[in-house]
Design an enzyme around this catalytic site. Sequence first.
Site, PDB file in Angstrom:
ATOM      1  N   PHE A  34      -8.637  -9.417   2.616  1.00  0.00           N
ATOM      2  CA  PHE A  34      -9.029  -9.086   3.951  1.00  0.00           C
ATOM      3  C   PHE A  34      -7.915  -7.855   4.525  1.00  0.00           C
ATOM      4  CE2 PHE A  34     -10.734 -13.259   4.235  1.00  0.00           C
ATOM      5  CZ  PHE A  34     -12.035 -12.827   4.650  1.00  0.00           C
ATOM      6  N   GLU A  87     -13.535 -28.882   6.331  1.00  0.00           N
ATOM      7  CA  GLU A  87     -14.991 -28.232   6.051  1.00  0.00           C
ATOM      8  C   GLU A  87     -15.601 -28.534   4.960  1.00  0.00           C
ATOM      9  OE1 GLU A  87     -13.995 -24.319   8.903  1.00  0.00           O
ATOM     10  OE2 GLU A  87     -14.119 -24.237   6.758  1.00  0.00           O
ATOM     11  N   VAL A  89      -2.118  -6.586 -11.914  1.00  0.00           N
ATOM     12  CA  VAL A  89      -0.629  -5.796 -11.814  1.00  0.00           C
ATOM     13  C   VAL A  89       0.345  -6.889 -12.419  1.00  0.00           C
ATOM     14  CG1 VAL A  89       1.219  -5.321 -10.021  1.00  0.00           C
ATOM     15  CG2 VAL A  89      -1.252  -4.550  -9.683  1.00  0.00           C
TER      16      VAL A  89
END
Length: 441
Positions: free
Chosen positions: A26, A182, A91
Amino acid sequence: MMQKQQSDGFSVTTGLPRVVIVGAGFGGLRVARSLRDAPVQVTVIDKNNHHLFQPLLYQVATAGLSPADISAPIRSILKSQQNTTVLLAEVTGVDTERQLVLTAEHEIPYDYLVIATGAAHSYFGHDEWSDCAPGLKTVTDATHIRRQILLAFEAAEMESDPDRQQELMTFVLVGAGPTGVEMSGAIAELAHKALARDFRHIDPRSARVILVEAMPRILPAFPEKLAQKARKALNHLGVEVRTNSPVENIDREGVVVAGQRIPARNVIWTAGVAASPAGKWLQAEVDRAGRVKVQPDLSVPGLPNVFVIGDTSSLMQNGKPLPGVAPVAMQQGNYIGSLIVKKVKGSQASEPAFHYTNKGNLATVGRSFGIADFGRVCIWGFLGWLLWLAVHIFFLIGFRNRVLVVFQWAWAYLTFQRGARLITYPRPSHSQQKELVEELL
């Protein structure tokens, strides 16, 4: 080496400042998108070729959605940005003196570096639990958990011992934050509704779903009133919620919670995260979770052209560290993009310190109950679920993803069916399936 990089296309000589973004989550994507019209050369590096909408990852793990419904290729997302190059690489370090990002085979130079590498699982010093209690951070994690859940019912169908059947159909989730809440609700609905009539020798409705939390209550980031509403909704779905219940041990036969052993063949880790190794790369000061302690402008102390954002960074606001949630990362990404543009254009005006604006917290319990915290306003029930649904659909990447998810959820809501109940393997083979079922038995 530099000449080789330029010929490979990693550092095209354009005279423009080079911005390297490590991580296309994000935060990283927001930085890249905010630089689409800036006079810079952008390189986005990620070890995966796709951006993942993590808030819906539990839907993949519980067979509600397919991985492609909540993912999109990074190259496709950024294809219209002519100043942006995408590299598929992992990386391994950063050379801050020479201003190079290091991978296994290449060195990518930068003028500005943004690290947005997210977080991994943390087992609080018990890494040996990871083999018995998988976490949920990647598509691979989700498909592995989905396979484990579905195979548990398949193994129970072939088991004649009632006690062993119950062990196979007992699911323990460790950690009652939004993911645990959830996920437990989704597993309960899968067992009690979607699978209820699909087997002949077992009754999936007898499955136990247990949510354990070491703290006094679930959903600590939400107001007490909403947490209680969510707990009642979980109980209505058949989820056993145990608070003040720290996990003391996990093995392949079950868990020990507050001194009590729970026989269970399915344990899922939904508690605790640790930052990526960015702090080691930069030799920077980190907090207890390994997050880099950053300046108010999100730069690393002593490295004014290196920024760390999202779950990888630690920044205090109003006396508390910012939470590791997607809205924080997205706002930080927009802020860094604006900051780099000002620096590149030589603006004399100083950018104010980053300030996170909390626009609300959302969570869902099952298919029609949600909670929403907007500060002075709290919403729960079906309206809360509709708000949760609208927000998550809105932030999904790509029109195709939104249409597919809406269709899948509408179908599941009307029929209680799960359309992604596939048992898949990295290398599909009959022997692997047999070994996994035998292990469960």
